[in-house]
Design a protein around this motif. Structure first.
Motif, short mmCIF file in Angstrom:
data_model
loop_
_atom_site.label_atom_id
_atom_site.label_comp_id
_atom_site.label_asym_id
_atom_site.label_seq_id
_atom_site.Cartn_x
_atom_site.Cartn_y
_atom_site.Cartn_z
N LEU A 71 51.16 40.62 35.73
CA LEU A 71 50.13 41.52 36.28
C LEU A 71 49.49 40.91 37.53
CD1 LEU A 71 48.33 42.96 33.11
CD2 LEU A 71 49.82 44.17 34.71
N GLY A 72 49.37 39.58 37.56
CA GLY A 72 48.83 38.91 38.75
C GLY A 72 49.68 39.22 39.97
N LYS A 75 49.27 42.84 41.03
CA LYS A 75 47.98 43.07 41.70
C LYS A 75 48.12 42.79 43.21
CE LYS A 75 43.44 41.04 42.10
NZ LYS A 75 42.61 39.90 41.75
N ARG A 76 48.83 41.68 43.54
CA ARG A 76 49.02 41.36 44.97
C ARG A 76 49.85 42.44 45.66
NH1 ARG A 76 48.84 36.36 42.56
NH2 ARG A 76 51.06 36.13 42.20
N LYS A 78 49.98 45.54 44.81
CA LYS A 78 49.13 46.72 44.95
C LYS A 78 48.20 46.58 46.16
CE LYS A 78 46.04 49.62 42.19
NZ LYS A 78 45.69 49.99 40.82
N GLN A 108 42.44 42.23 33.92
CA GLN A 108 43.15 42.56 35.16
C GLN A 108 42.74 43.97 35.62
OE1 GLN A 108 44.11 42.46 38.15
NE2 GLN A 108 45.41 40.71 37.59
N LYS A 109 41.82 43.99 36.57
CA LYS A 109 41.22 45.28 36.97
C LYS A 109 42.18 46.18 37.74
CE LYS A 109 36.54 44.12 36.28
NZ LYS A 109 36.88 42.91 35.52
N ALA A 110 43.26 45.60 38.23
CA ALA A 110 44.21 46.42 39.01
C ALA A 110 45.03 47.37 38.13
CB ALA A 110 45.15 45.50 39.79
#
Ligand code: 5AD
Ligand code: SF4
Length: 456
Positions: A71-72, A75-76, A78, A108-110
């Motif tokens: 997910l990290g 996120k990038r 996104k 993970q807010k994304a």
């Protein structure tokens, strides 16, 4: 269809990444079919997609943690897309979604969407709701409607290749003290016979020759719905009457549900393949009791004797956990002794991983280095058995179902009845056929063979 179009009118694409068991693989395929029906194309990598779904596994800590590192990265991706003024949605599905729900959004807010294994049929509506509200949508309730009926209404079974998975049962009521499945997949549920047969016919029409029936406790299959009670032996008998279906497998089975009728089916039904995944987890009765398995090592050994009487060439496969809380060196040696006795053709072995909410997680843990050392000893023994099994095939002529092209020109890859991959020089027209192949060599994870002739 409009929802799947960007402003420029190009088709949106999705990428579904699956972790864990075969049931997740099946679910991921059904999600792709749902998205295709909504007009989505399939991307070959997250970088090329507008929607990425992580179909997650919660069975061990490592599997669950992988999600957050993935997910990290997303996120990038996104953030880059947003700089370009483009849309990018992140969804978390599967058992981590079911177990952690809102916690995922907190960490993970994304993330835009979280939905469990029992709600993925609502994916199109969830996507619309997310687009409309612009807020993260979480859907982890166990729904009242039948997921499989909803899936059948919303999407088609599409081209699967020669061998396909078919989920017939989900969930588990056995509550082994180490396992999260009863919590993430819910209680035992069997699909109605008619529904399974209808899906199997659709798969056969798409060219599927081999079916692997899936369930967490597949041999506890009960049928149900309007057509009433059934069992796995009866279902297999019905499935083998479908034109085009030439091979049937099933997994994963529990030793407590291995009925006489099912064992008998292995003696009489040629379409039922001689490979059985029947986990015992440990060889010591003390540990089996603490695991709440509900049977002894002796019960398992007798069961395998009976299965091998019915089908002498049955290849056995299993799962093992080492370092379960309280496991002593002597207990572990009983696992090694059982493995020597059974002689496995394949096996999966794991270090015990304490899972939140399960009873065993509360007990004193075996030190990590002890677990690692035991795993290494067990795997050395299992690898020896697997290699001996593969080596015993050399010189034999086996019926091989040709599944796909190999890496080299003119080479095809198929499967033996014992689930081994077999490489062989064959014309592409052999795809989907069962041919006779003489095994001439073994490689670390497969066999090589020479074409002998067509199957009788
Ligand atoms: N730790 C380690 N292995 C586990 N399995 C299930 N739960 C755990 C756990 N907490 C293994 C079992 C099961 C397989 C799917 O995963 O061996 O059969
Ligand atoms: Fe988990 Fe045990 Fe159920 Fe298998 S039988 S899914 S190991 S609780």
């Amino acid at each position: 269809m409009d929802d799947a179009k960007t402003i420029k009118g190009t088709v949106k694409t999705a990428f579904v990444k699956s972790y864990g068991c075969q049931m997740n693989v099946y679910d991921a395929i059904r999600m792709e079919e749902l998205l295709a029906a909504e007009g989505y194309g399939l991307a070959d990598a997250p970088e090329h997609a507008d929607l990425v779904i992580l179909n997650t596994c919660h069975i061990r800590e490592k599997a669950a943690e992988k999600v957050y590192s993935e997910l990290g990265k997303l996120k990038r991706l996104k953030a880059e897309r947003q700089l370009e003024g483009r849309d990018f949605k992140i969804a978390v599905a599967g058992c981590v979604a079911q177990a952690e729900g809102e916690e995922i959004i907190r960490r993970q807010k994304a993330v835009d969407l979280v939905f469990g294994p029992q709600t993925y049929h609502r994916l199109p509506e969830l996507l619309k709701e997310q687009a409309r509200t612009g807020r993260a949508v979480i859907e982890t309730e166990f729904p009242a409607e039948d997921k499989f009926d909803a899936l059948a209404e919303k999407s088609l079974r599409t081209k699967q290749g020669v061998a396909a998975f078919l989920t017939i049962q989900e969930g588990c009521d056995k509550f082994c003290s180490f396992c999260v499945v009863p919590y993430t997949r819910g209680s035992e549920f069997s699909r109605p016979v008619a529904q399974v047969l209808s899906e199997a016919r659709k798969l056969a029409e798409q060219g599927v020759v081999e079916l692997t029936l899936l369930g967490q406790n597949v041999n506890a299959y009960r049928g149900g719905g309007a057509d009433g009670e059934s069992n796995l032996a009866a279902l297999v008998a019905e499935l083998s009457r479908i034109d085009g279906i030439k091979r049937i497998r099933y997994m994963t089975s529990h030793p407590r549900d291995m009925t006489d009728a099912l064992i008998e089916a292995h003696a009489t039904n040629d379409k039922l393949m001689p490979y059985l995944h029947l986990p015992i987890q440990a060889g010591s009765d003390r540990v089996l009791k603490a695991m709440n398995r509900g049977h002894t090592a002796e019960h398992y050994i007798r069961l395998i004797e009976r299965i091998r009487q019915a089908r002498p060439d049955m290849a056995m496969s299993g799962d093992f956990i080492v370092g379960f809380p309280g496991e002593s060196e002597k207990d572990f040696e009983e696992t090694l002794a059982l493995v020597r006795l059974v002689n496995y053709a394949a096996a999966f072995s794991f270090k015990y991983s304490a899972r939140p909410g399960t009873p065993a997680a509360e007990h004193a843990q075996v030190p990590e280095e002890v677990k690692a050392e035991r795993l290494q000893r067990l795997q050395a023994l299992l690898t020896e058995q697997l290699q001996a099994f593969n080596h015993s095939m050399v010189g034999k002529t086996l019926p091989i179902l040709v599944e796909k092209n190999g890496r080299h020109e003119g080479q095809m890859i198929g499967r033996s009845p014992y689930l081994q991959s077999v490489h062989c020089e064959l014309p592409e027209s052999a795809l989907g056929q069962i041919v006779r192949v003489q095994i001439v060599g073994t490689m670390p994870n497969s066999l090589s063979g020479q074409y002998v002739g067509e199957s009788a």
